[in-house]
Motif scaffolding. Structure first.
Motif, mmCIF file in Angstrom:
data_model
loop_
_atom_site.group_PDB
_atom_site.id
_atom_site.type_symbol
_atom_site.label_atom_id
_atom_site.label_comp_id
_atom_site.label_asym_id
_atom_site.label_seq_id
_atom_site.Cartn_x
_atom_site.Cartn_y
_atom_site.Cartn_z
ATOM 1 N N HIS A 100 0.882 -1.088 0.271
ATOM 2 C CA HIS A 100 0.007 0.097 -0.140
ATOM 3 C C HIS A 100 0.450 1.669 0.260
ATOM 4 N N GLY A 101 2.214 0.839 -0.190
ATOM 5 C CA GLY A 101 3.173 2.218 0.170
ATOM 6 C C GLY A 101 2.841 3.255 -1.271
ATOM 7 N N LYS A 102 3.852 4.297 -0.857
ATOM 8 C CA LYS A 102 3.774 4.698 -2.406
ATOM 9 C C LYS A 102 4.897 4.288 -3.601
ATOM 10 N N ARG A 103 4.263 4.032 -4.657
ATOM 11 C CA ARG A 103 5.084 4.163 -6.032
ATOM 12 C C ARG A 103 6.474 4.862 -5.798
ATOM 13 N N ASN A 104 7.464 3.333 -6.537
ATOM 14 C CA ASN A 104 8.200 4.334 -7.360
ATOM 15 C C ASN A 104 8.785 3.682 -8.590
ATOM 16 N N TYR A 105 9.389 4.928 -9.050
ATOM 17 C CA TYR A 105 9.090 4.684 -10.847
ATOM 18 C C TYR A 105 10.315 3.617 -11.185
ATOM 19 N N THR A 106 11.597 4.338 -10.676
ATOM 20 C CA THR A 106 13.536 3.488 -10.951
ATOM 21 C C THR A 106 13.741 2.966 -10.106
ATOM 22 N N TYR A 107 14.592 2.106 -10.152
ATOM 23 C CA TYR A 107 15.523 1.906 -9.676
ATOM 24 C C TYR A 107 16.285 2.886 -8.144
ATOM 25 N N MET A 108 16.168 4.196 -9.177
ATOM 26 C CA MET A 108 17.227 5.478 -7.857
ATOM 27 C C MET A 108 16.012 6.081 -6.899
ATOM 28 N N ASP A 109 14.850 5.886 -7.777
ATOM 29 C CA ASP A 109 13.774 6.787 -6.485
ATOM 30 C C ASP A 109 13.614 5.570 -5.593
ATOM 31 N N LEU A 263 14.344 -4.456 -13.064
ATOM 32 C CA LEU A 263 13.484 -5.156 -12.763
ATOM 33 C C LEU A 263 12.100 -3.793 -12.075
ATOM 34 N N ILE A 264 12.589 -2.745 -11.987
ATOM 35 C CA ILE A 264 11.888 -2.218 -11.356
ATOM 36 C C ILE A 264 10.812 -0.875 -12.126
ATOM 37 N N GLU A 265 11.215 -0.925 -13.487
ATOM 38 C CA GLU A 265 10.620 -0.671 -14.676
ATOM 39 C C GLU A 265 9.454 -1.856 -15.446
ATOM 40 N N ILE A 266 10.121 -2.646 -15.359
ATOM 41 C CA ILE A 266 9.523 -3.648 -15.414
ATOM 42 C C ILE A 266 7.613 -3.872 -14.321
ATOM 43 N N GLN A 267 7.983 -3.656 -13.118
ATOM 44 C CA GLN A 267 7.232 -4.253 -12.289
ATOM 45 C C GLN A 267 6.005 -2.926 -12.357
ATOM 46 N N ASP A 268 6.597 -1.962 -12.835
ATOM 47 C CA ASP A 268 5.794 -0.217 -12.934
ATOM 48 C C ASP A 268 4.868 -0.779 -13.792
ATOM 49 N N THR A 269 5.015 -1.615 -14.360
ATOM 50 C CA THR A 269 4.054 -2.139 -15.940
ATOM 51 C C THR A 269 2.764 -2.824 -15.693
ATOM 52 N N ILE A 270 3.308 -3.309 -14.504
ATOM 53 C CA ILE A 270 1.974 -4.341 -13.879
ATOM 54 C C ILE A 270 1.456 -3.329 -13.070
ATOM 55 N N LYS A 271 -0.406 -3.984 -13.244
ATOM 56 C CA LYS A 271 -1.838 -3.466 -12.924
ATOM 57 C C LYS A 271 -1.598 -4.211 -11.537
ATOM 58 N N ALA A 272 -2.712 -3.518 -10.867
ATOM 59 C CA ALA A 272 -2.389 -2.930 -9.173
ATOM 60 C C ALA A 272 -3.175 -4.298 -8.511
ATOM 61 N N SER A 273 -3.724 -5.287 -8.868
ATOM 62 C CA SER A 273 -4.172 -6.189 -8.183
ATOM 63 C C SER A 273 -4.401 -7.340 -9.279
ATOM 64 N N PRO A 274 -3.437 -8.431 -9.119
ATOM 65 C CA PRO A 274 -3.123 -8.569 -7.120
ATOM 66 C C PRO A 274 -1.801 -7.699 -6.882
ATOM 67 N N LEU A 349 16.971 4.054 -19.663
ATOM 68 C CA LEU A 349 18.389 5.344 -19.424
ATOM 69 C C LEU A 349 17.051 6.727 -20.300
ATOM 70 N N PHE A 350 16.407 5.874 -20.896
ATOM 71 C CA PHE A 350 16.349 7.202 -22.207
ATOM 72 C C PHE A 350 14.886 8.068 -21.257
ATOM 73 N N GLY A 351 13.801 7.101 -20.102
ATOM 74 C CA GLY A 351 13.053 7.582 -19.472
ATOM 75 C C GLY A 351 13.482 9.020 -18.277
ATOM 76 N N PHE A 352 14.993 8.055 -18.160
ATOM 77 C CA PHE A 352 15.283 9.248 -17.322
ATOM 78 C C PHE A 352 15.757 10.098 -17.177
ATOM 79 N N VAL A 353 16.691 10.545 -19.277
ATOM 80 C CA VAL A 353 17.134 11.457 -19.414
ATOM 81 C C VAL A 353 16.209 12.645 -19.774
ATOM 82 N N GLU A 354 14.739 11.962 -20.662
ATOM 83 C CA GLU A 354 13.707 13.075 -20.369
ATOM 84 C C GLU A 354 13.257 13.555 -19.367
#
Length: 486
Positions: A100-109, A263-274, A349-354
């Motif tokens: 239930h915590g706040k999402r982090n979109y990248t490994y650095m986050d 991994l984190i970027e892949i996980q950020d594509t997954i829907k919230a349920s489950p 890497l594209f997303g980070f720079v942009e």
């Protein structure tokens, strides 16, 4: 009048205010972003695309350096370590609570949320340097596979004794041109179709390599030397070569399991349920188990087929010459797979720079404005001129660097050694300790620290082996190799 003119033009400035209406609000996630639709199946495809790379074809060489005992043991050990630390990292996608915590979109986050300080910058340096290295490596290996198709046809036509030398550079340029087009895919969320195609290709060429190895081992034609300890000192290599090759082989195997960078970027594509962490753990289990099965089979059967003389890549290094059409097809599959894998590693890497540029220059329309293009048969595509220029420049730079450093096994091991410890082991363990509030010097804290230090030592010796291999390659490399197909 202006709005009517916009409707009649090819480029339409995207109005973000439209997203505030009630209908579109239903299509947004809890963080206000477009609703994620990924599942453990699509995440598994991303993982397999990232993990089963052309490195699978170098595992017979790696097993040959380590032998029947240590080789498979190292493969299995890395698979367990990778899966274990990936589950720790999956729990850190949200902070502080994994569900239930706040999402982090990248490994650095993620590192910023749990560790903070200079470790955030160290993580970014390790991750994005690794992503740069991987994309350079994939440009090299894709061109090698393209060249192998041409050389295979040459060998079939003129005989195996002919050199059939061909420059890799034109094929690197072809690969770069394809990547310039694909790099305009806006983000990771739009990559599922490409990852699925790439995963199918990886299964295909790994299966072909496995089948050819089984056929060669079963034929019993020529005598193949294998041993419990791998290549023999005084017979195959000198004592120092044995040490350096062993280190390099460990690096190759480490690289073969590397996907924590995305991994984190892949996980950020997954829907919230489950819950995302549950789906990601399942995807990691499927991905790592599947790849380990292929790795063990390709490594062991490849070693049985070629013995201590196993080539660095038994499809492009011409461990096989016939049937030439099947070798050609397998190498085409490798190239197609690497086209998709390049994007899986480049998109973060594209997303980070942009995103960094958008934060620093929010009023710069060149960076932030998107224009809608009506693409026939594809619908609306949002064009961003900064994205077009920056991503095109990136692909060109990686292609040029690939032309400068065209070394396969050595480059492969160096990338693996450089990324394995910090990104696959150190940060996941440190964040797990912080998240679970594990007491210092407790039993669990101690064995996690021991695991981290052991993996650091492994990374250092693998890096040393790869640097030695690069030095030897530089001594023998001829930059202006002539073409000879006669």
């Amino acid at each position: 009048m202006a709005r009517e003119m916009q409707k009649n033009t090819m480029f339409i400035e995207q109005n973000t205010g439209d997203y505030e209406n009630g209908d579109l609000q239903k299509n947004l996630d809890d963080d206000g972003r477009e609703k994620r639709t990924g599942t453990w199946v699509t995440a598994s495809a991303h993982i397999i695309t990232a993990v089963i790379g052309s490195g699978v074809l170098s595992l017979a060489w790696a097993i040959a350096q380590l032998g029947w005992v240590v080789g498979p043991a190292v493969l299995i050990a890395f698979s367990f370590i990778t899966y274990f630390t990936s589950t720790l990292l999956a729990d850190c996608y949200r902070a502080p609570d994994p569900v239930h915590g706040k999402r982090n979109y990248t490994y650095m986050d993620v590192v910023r949320a749990y560790l903070g300080g200079r470790k955030v910058q160290l993580c970014g340096l390790a991750q994005y340097a690794n992503l740069l290295g991987v994309t350079i490596g994939y440009t090299i290996t894709a061109s090698i596979s393209m060249v192998a198709v041409k050389r295979s046809n040459c060998f079939h036509k003129h005989g195996h004794h002919v050199k059939c030398q061909t420059s890799n550079n034109p094929f690197m340029i072809i690969f770069a041109c394809i990547q310039i087009v694909l790099s305009q895919i806006p983000n990771f969320h739009k990559l599922s179709w490409l990852s699925i195609l790439a995963a199918v290709m990886s299964f295909t060429y790994a299966s072909i390599g496995l089948g050819l190895s089984i056929a060669k081992a079963a034929s019993g034609g020529e005598h193949v030397r294998t041993s419990l300890t791998g290549v023999q000192v005084g017979v195959d290599v000198s004592g120092s070569e044995k040490v350096w090759r062993t280190f390099q082989a460990i690096g190759d195997i480490a690289f073969a399991y590397a996907y924590s960078t995305v991994l984190i970027e892949i996980q950020d594509t997954i829907k919230a349920s489950p819950p995302e962490n549950k789906s990601m753990k399942r995807a990691s289990g499927v991905g790592v188990t599947t790849t380990t099965l292929f790795y063990v089979l390709c490594g062991i059967v490849g070693y049985a087929a070629f013995g201590n003389d196993a080539p660095g890549n038994f499809l492009t290094g011409f461990g096989f010459y016939e049937p030439f059409w099947l070798i050609d097809f397998a190498n085409v599959c490798i190239a197609v797979h690497l086209i998709g894998a390049y994007q899986v590693f480049a998109q973060p890497l594209f997303g980070f720079v942009e995103s960094l540029c958008a934060r620093h220059y929010p009023d710069n329309k060149f960076i932030t404005r998107e224009h809608a293009m009506d693409v026939p048969f594809c619908g609306i595509y949002y064009l961003n001129f900064f994205r077009l220029v920056w991503r095109t420049a990136y692909v060109i730079v990686t292609a040029v660097l690939a032309m400068i450093f065209p070394f396969f096994n050595d480059f492969l091991g160096l990338i693996g050694a450089g990324s394995f410890w910090p990104l696959t082991v150190y940060f996941p363990i440190e964040m797990h300790i912080a998240q679970a509030k594990i007491p210092k010097y407790s039993f669990r804290w101690v064995w996690l620290k021991i695991l981290s230090w052991v993996c650091l030592i492994i990374s250092l010796i693998a890096a040393a082996g790869s640097v030695e291999g690069l030095i030897q390659s530089l001594k023998t490399y001829k930059p202006f190799q002539t073409r000879n197909e006669e």
